[in-house]
Write a protein that holds these residues in place. Structure first.
Motif, PDB file in Angstrom:
ATOM      1  N   THR A 148       0.834  -1.200   0.000  1.00 56.95           N
ATOM      2  CA  THR A 148       0.000   0.000   0.000  1.00 56.95           C
ATOM      3  C   THR A 148       0.871   1.252   0.000  1.00 56.95           C
ATOM      4  O   THR A 148       0.598   2.218  -0.720  1.00 56.95           O
ATOM      5  N   THR A 199       2.144   2.439  -3.303  1.00 52.10           N
ATOM      6  CA  THR A 199       1.191   3.085  -4.221  1.00 52.10           C
ATOM      7  C   THR A 199       0.987   4.559  -3.899  1.00 52.10           C
ATOM      8  O   THR A 199       0.259   5.244  -4.615  1.00 52.10           O
ATOM      9  N   ARG A 200       1.601   5.046  -2.820  1.00 52.61           N
ATOM     10  CA  ARG A 200       1.386   6.423  -2.380  1.00 52.61           C
ATOM     11  C   ARG A 200       2.638   7.271  -2.555  1.00 52.61           C
ATOM     12  O   ARG A 200       3.754   6.772  -2.407  1.00 52.61           O
TER      13      ARG A 200
END
Length: 798
Positions: free
Chosen positions: A421, A424-425
């Motif tokens: 996660t 993806t940032r």
């Protein structure tokens, strides 16, 4: 070259998926094969079980015979089910065979499954006796009427197998070899590569795979090279077939993000050769929905991992020399600036002269490198802080127990999901090496996070050039090798553990792009999903840039795979695929730890030497070594040839023998036994003359140093000779080797008294072995890889 109709194949998959299936029936597999455009499938007609064949069905099929085959999702072993019949192409014979198969096949196969429970389909596992037979009969789809294909040849090795399967580590794999049961038997009993050629489809095209296939017994037979055989099929037909399979595999796989289905397996076993063409007579295929790939890792941050401008350690004790405290001390001793380092501790302001902060969120700004040396139970909270507050560009995760320990798999999965996660940032979050990492040594980054005290493993310091990088899932493998061979002195040593984030392929690719690194040593227990393919591609890229990759794969047996799963939570893959892929890519693939060490020795000491062929000159001052070296020139995969000295070389050698009064004892031949009477100067002169021989490509020179004719002892008041004397063989032989572009290995076959002599030769740049046969075996394998690399790059020996 034919073009594959991917749209037609997608429609075949869609139709089967709409029927609730993830596999194709045989006739659908033929339709798929026809859509590849490579070879024509036999003419066929499916007769459903609720109707009977009629004359029109027979009229559509050419020939005077017809093959009947049962079609069922459960019957994978048609022969054992009596599910194949060959009859005359007459309506009466076909009807009779149809009726007989309808009755007998369910009954026969039910008995077979109950006697071979391993073959029982999952959908039928709870059934027995009449219930099993009834279910088999109910699930029979029909009987396939097929054109009978006459073979051009009969007997051994006349059938061809070609298959695809998706592997966890290397993606789609293509294999080809002997068809039928012959392949299974010979694959177990013959040399590697003789029964079947194997390669990931992501690193070869049809022509390159054909070159691998040329080494198989199948090609020996199909090409007519086998005694008493005639050519059955052209090379072009084989290349076209292989290319179609490779295109099919790559399109319906992770290689193609647009694919609506992924291929699980596609196998034609066998192809017959009929009329000079390849004719499939059986086919199976499985498929599924596309598999989700993990988010891309911000691998550009590996540079911050290896060359950090700032670093922090969490887990260092203020009261004892625990693992974290040792790491902090090693970082500082390696030269990392104290002012750019932090320790994360809530109870002190300073530790070993390094400023402390209370927690990860309180790190000022963002550090390039964070070393996590806490207990495994504390890792989730630490990583949550790092990821949620974006406090590091790179993390070294020291603790184990994150996936490799029973019961920790859920914890590892949650950590991976959180890491993914973060990728993806923003800028992608940190890259993470480990867990279960022994640490990292980075001389360019001026730090050492391995928690091994210097007293246990002394390491070189300073900024001298270092050309080696060591990437290993096992940190103990790194330190064991560095302890035994301090001369390795790697620029980087990376213990990558269970690869929770960064993979072996990521790190290898980075080293390939580092202009200072020339040799990369790698130890892998298991690749992450498709990382084996990335690793093989990186190897090929490294070879193309003139770099060497030495590779050892652990977990090659059932027992070995079990051990690696308990050590670093690795998913060990099919070793045959791994070995074939990396050999094809140009790596030095070691089968033993000794071979790994020998490859590293040869790659390090023979950098810049040219290999133009496999002609060996073997010379020793002891007859047993000369014979032993000759005995070692042949192996399972590759051979050396004993060189035949050119006439001028033989004349010069004879002259040297005469000048040194050896001509009455020695004949000029190969292997060359120069007797213990050869002096330092005579021995060195003979070696130099042989290295100048145009008919010699590589050389092994053995010295049994107990001879009184040579200076082979270290300096001592007890004797007059010394290896430090400019006229000693320990000084002369390295100079001879340096003047030649050809590879030379030395052998010192004696006890520890002669360790200083071996050390002097090693320090002079020579690869030194302590047994002559091992030296030649290692040189043989090293030479084979070098020649194959030259073939890939377009270089050819004389």
């Amino acid at each position: 070259m034919t073009t594959v109709d991917f749209d037609a194949i997608t429609r075949i998959f869609e139709a089967a998926a709409a029927d609730g299936r993830t596999s194709l029936y045989e006739h659908e597999a033929y339709d798929l094969l026809a859509a590849t455009g490579a070879e024509a499938a036999p003419v066929h007609r499916l007769i459903p079980m609720d109707r009977r064949p009629h004359q029109g069905d027979l009229d559509a099929i050419p020939g005077d015979r017809i093959v009947l085959k049962v079609v069922s999702p459960d019957i994978t072993h048609k022969t054992e089910a009596r599910g194949i019949r060959i009859v005359a192409r007459e309506i009466g014979a076909v009807e009779a065979a149809f009726e007989l198969m309808s009755r007998e096949v369910p009954e026969v196969y039910a008995r077979y499954l109950q006697e071979h429970e391993a073959h029982m389909p999952e959908a039928l596992r709870d059934l027995k006796g009449p219930e099993l037979e009834a279910r088999l009969r109910e699930r029979m789809v029909g009987i396939l009427l097929c054109q009978f294909i006459p073979s051009d040849a009969h007997g051994f090795a006349t059938e061809l197998f070609v298959g695809l399967r998706n592997s966890l580590e290397f993606g789609p794999i293509i294999s080809a070899g002997l068809g039928g049961v012959e392949m299974e038997i010979l694959a177990r009993e013959t040399r590697p590569g003789a029964a079947v050629a194997i390669s990931p489809t992501g690193i070869v095209d049809g022509r390159e795979f054909f070159e691998l296939f040329r080494n198989t017994l199948s090609y020996e037979r199909l090409s007519g090279r086998m005694r008493g055989a005639r050519r059955q099929v052209s090379d072009g037909t084989l290349v076209e077939c292989f290319q179609a399979f490779i295109d099919l595999a790559n399109h319906f796989s992770e290689v193609n993000p647009e694919a609506s289905f992924h291929l699980g397996e596609f196998e034609v076993n066998p192809f017959l050769v009929s009329g000079g063409h390849l004719a499939p007579v059986d086919g199976v295929c499985s498929f599924g929905p596309p598999r989700t790939a993990r988010p891309a890792r911000p691998i550009a941050k590996i540079d911050r991992l290896l060359r950090p401008r700032s670093a922090a350690v969490i887990g260092a004790s203020a009261k004892s020399m625990n693992m974290g405290r040792i790491i902090l001390g090693n970082i500082l001793r390696a030269g990392f600036p104290r002012e750019n380092a932090l320790a994360i501790r809530p109870d002190v302001e300073e530790l070993d002269g390094v400023r402390c902060v209370a927690s990860v969120p309180e790190i000022p700004g963002k550090v390039d490198l964070l070393v996590v040396a806490v207990n495994a139970s504390q890792v989730p909270a630490v990583l949550d802080d790092v990821l949620d507050h974006d406090k590091a560009n790179a993390v070294i995760l020291i603790p184990g127990g994150l996936g490799e320990k029973e019961g920790s798999q859920d914890l590892a999965r949650r950590l991976k999901e959180h890491i993914d996660t973060a990728h993806t940032r923003g800028d992608g979050g940190p890259v993470i090496i480990g867990g279960n990492s022994l640490g990292v040594i980075s001389h360019p980054g001026r730090y050492d996070t391995m928690f091994i005290p210097d007293d246990k493993l002394p390491k070189s310091q300073g900024d001298h050039p270092r050309k080696l990088a060591f990437i290993s899932q096992s940190g103990a493998f790194i330190i064991a090798n560095l302890s035994q061979a301090p001369w390795l002195d790697p620029a980087y040593a990376l213990s990558i553990g269970n690869q929770i984030d960064l993979t072996a392929g990521d790190l290898l690719l980075h080293m390939v792009d580092d202009p200072q690194i020339e040799i990369i040593a790698t130890y892998v227990e298991g690749f992450r999903k498709t990382d084996g393919l990335a690793f093989a591609r990186a190897v090929r890229r490294a070879v193309g840039r003139g770099k060497d990759v030495v590779f050892y794969k652990a977990g090659r047996t059932v027992e070995g795979r079990s051990a690696t799963a308990g050590h670093t939570a690795s998913v060990a893959g099919d070793y045959a695929v791994c070995e074939a892929a990396l050999r094809e890519a140009g790596a030095f693939v070691a089968s033993t730890f000794d071979e790994f060490s020998d490859f590293l020795l040869l790659c390090s000491k023979l950098r810049g030497k040219r290999v133009r062929g496999n002609r060996l000159a073997a010379m020793s001052n002891a007859g047993f070594e000369s014979v032993g070296m000759a005995d070692a020139i042949r192996g399972e995969r590759c051979n050396l040839r004993l060189a035949r000295f050119a006439p001028e070389t033989a004349r010069r050698l004879q002259e040297l023998l005469a000048n040194n009064r050896l001509d009455g004892l020695v004949d000029v031949k190969n292997p060359f036994d120069v007797t213990p009477m050869a002096t330092d100067a005579a021995f060195a002169g003979l070696v130099e003359t042989i290295l100048e021989d145009p008919e010699t490509d590589v050389m092994a020179a053995g010295i049994v140093p107990l001879t009184p004719a040579m200076q082979t002892l270290p300096p001592s008041e007890r004797w007059k000779e010394s290896i430090d004397d400019p006229g000693s063989i320990a000084r002369l032989l390295p100079a001879v080797a340096a003047r030649s572009t050809k590879p030379l290995v030395a052998v010192i076959d004696s006890g520890e008294l002669y360790d200083p002599m071996a050390g002097a030769l090693t320090a002079g740049g020579l690869p030194v072995f302590r047994r002559a046969d091992r030296a030649v075996r290692s040189l043989r394998r090293w030479t084979d890889v070098r020649l194959r690399q030259a073939g890939q790059s377009g270089e050819h020996g004389e």
